[in-house]
Scaffold this motif. Structure first.
Motif, PDB file in Angstrom:
ATOM      1  N   ASN A  79      -0.490  -0.403   9.032  1.00 16.30           N
ATOM      2  CA  ASN A  79       0.697   0.555   9.037  1.00 16.30           C
ATOM      3  C   ASN A  79       1.666   0.092   7.892  1.00 16.30           C
ATOM      4  N   LEU A  80       1.798   0.758   6.810  1.00 16.11           N
ATOM      5  CA  LEU A  80       2.705   0.145   5.686  1.00 16.11           C
ATOM      6  C   LEU A  80       4.378   1.025   6.051  1.00 16.11           C
ATOM      7  N   LYS A  81       4.210   1.598   6.854  1.00 14.27           N
ATOM      8  CA  LYS A  81       5.515   2.332   7.174  1.00 14.27           C
ATOM      9  C   LYS A  81       6.032   1.463   8.673  1.00 14.27           C
ATOM     10  N   VAL A  82       7.218   1.056   8.596  1.00 14.45           N
ATOM     11  CA  VAL A  82       8.051   0.472   9.656  1.00 14.45           C
ATOM     12  C   VAL A  82       9.429   1.291   9.773  1.00 14.45           C
ATOM     13  N   ARG A  86       9.105   1.659   3.930  1.00 17.57           N
ATOM     14  CA  ARG A  86       7.567   1.788   3.540  1.00 17.57           C
ATOM     15  C   ARG A  86       7.453   0.767   2.596  1.00 17.57           C
ATOM     16  N   VAL A  87       6.600  -0.368   2.736  1.00 14.18           N
ATOM     17  CA  VAL A  87       6.143  -1.436   1.941  1.00 14.18           C
ATOM     18  C   VAL A  87       4.935  -0.833   1.143  1.00 14.18           C
ATOM     19  N   VAL A 104       4.345  -9.623   1.672  1.00 15.55           N
ATOM     20  CA  VAL A 104       4.469  -8.332   1.761  1.00 15.55           C
ATOM     21  C   VAL A 104       5.278  -7.683   0.628  1.00 15.55           C
ATOM     22  N   ARG A 105       4.727  -6.682   0.118  1.00 11.71           N
ATOM     23  CA  ARG A 105       5.205  -6.258  -1.156  1.00 11.71           C
ATOM     24  C   ARG A 105       6.006  -4.813  -1.248  1.00 11.71           C
ATOM     25  N   THR A 106       7.209  -4.632  -1.915  1.00  9.86           N
ATOM     26  CA  THR A 106       7.676  -3.518  -1.976  1.00  9.86           C
ATOM     27  C   THR A 106       7.993  -3.301  -3.635  1.00  9.86           C
ATOM     28  N   MET A 107       8.356  -2.063  -3.667  1.00 13.67           N
ATOM     29  CA  MET A 107       8.806  -1.514  -5.046  1.00 13.67           C
ATOM     30  C   MET A 107      10.229  -0.578  -4.974  1.00 13.67           C
ATOM     31  N   GLY A 108      10.837  -0.627  -6.015  1.00 12.09           N
ATOM     32  CA  GLY A 108      12.470   0.069  -5.979  1.00 12.09           C
ATOM     33  C   GLY A 108      13.508  -0.896  -5.764  1.00 12.09           C
ATOM     34  N   ASP A 109      14.598  -0.799  -6.603  1.00 14.28           N
ATOM     35  CA  ASP A 109      15.636  -1.601  -6.534  1.00 14.28           C
ATOM     36  C   ASP A 109      16.379  -1.326  -5.007  1.00 14.28           C
ATOM     37  N   ALA A 110      16.386  -0.296  -4.582  1.00 13.53           N
ATOM     38  CA  ALA A 110      16.986  -0.324  -3.142  1.00 13.53           C
ATOM     39  C   ALA A 110      16.283  -1.006  -2.215  1.00 13.53           C
ATOM     40  N   ASN A 111      14.839  -0.925  -2.059  1.00 13.48           N
ATOM     41  CA  ASN A 111      14.086  -1.454  -1.181  1.00 13.48           C
ATOM     42  C   ASN A 111      14.140  -3.194  -1.336  1.00 13.48           C
ATOM     43  N   ALA A 154       9.519  -6.723  -5.436  1.00 15.13           N
ATOM     44  CA  ALA A 154       9.505  -7.744  -4.613  1.00 15.13           C
ATOM     45  C   ALA A 154       8.307  -8.100  -3.783  1.00 15.13           C
ATOM     46  N   THR A 155       8.062  -9.301  -3.839  1.00 16.28           N
ATOM     47  CA  THR A 155       7.252 -10.032  -2.909  1.00 16.28           C
ATOM     48  C   THR A 155       7.750 -11.070  -1.889  1.00 16.28           C
TER      49      THR A 155
END
Length: 179
Positions: A79-82, A86-87, A104-111, A154-155
């Motif tokens: 589940n990549l959504k919490v 979303r990661v 755990v990886r995510t993209m976007g400045d706001a995230n 980010a990681t």
């Protein structure tokens, strides 16, 4: 913002069923309460660092790093959504069939800003690496690193200190038949 913080807490939270080894111990170095939380969680969601690979289901091979003897997997039905967050990916690194790291990886400045702020709120100011967008927190059992490179990607890496130390020590051993 509260929903995002709650969502991030769920992403990084693990079952805290282990006793805190630092409470009441005069022989261990004093750790900030927030760093003791890192050790007490000792993982991610229901996953505990050090867990045997055979306790996992639906693993999909992602990559193998021969130099560190670590194999990375994703989970087929992860589940990549919490909450509303979303990661972009979650990887589990196994060394000698024991879970040694979680990415755990995510993209976007706001995230990226939201994850970094969550870590600051949860664990306080970490140690910064010079001239990088990287910060880390180190407990007795767990290390946590936030890295944003390139900007907007980010990681967050959770690692078992004992397994990482074992891995590093074994890499320094001379090759078989030498010495």
């Amino acid at each position: 913002m509260k929903r995002l913080a709650l969502a991030l807490l769920l992403v990084l939270a693990a079952q805290a069923s282990q006793a805190d080894p630092h409470v009441g111990s005069s022989t261990k170095p004093s750790l900030a309460p927030s760093i003791r939380i890192l050790d007490k969680k000792n993982g991610f969601r229901e996953v505990t660092l050090g867990a045997d690979i055979h306790t996992f289901r639906n693993l999909v091979l992602e990559r193998t790093d021969a130099s560190t003897q670590t194999t990375y997997y994703t989970r087929a039905f992860e589940n990549l959504k919490v909450g509303s967050f979303r990661v972009t990916g979650i990887s589990y690194g196994f060394y000698k069939d024991k879970l040694c790291s979680i990415e755990v990886r995510t993209m976007g400045d706001a995230n990226c800003r939201a994850i970094h702020q969550f870590l600051l709120d949860e664990y306080g100011q970490g140690q910064r690496l010079a001239s990088t967008k990287s910060e880390y927190w180190i407990g007795q059992q767990v290390s946590l690193r936030y890295t944003e490179v390139p900007q907007g990607y980010a990681t967050v890496m959770l690692s078992s200190k004992s397994l990482m130390d074992q891995r590093m020590a074994e890499r320094k051993l001379p090759a078989f038949g030498t010495a």
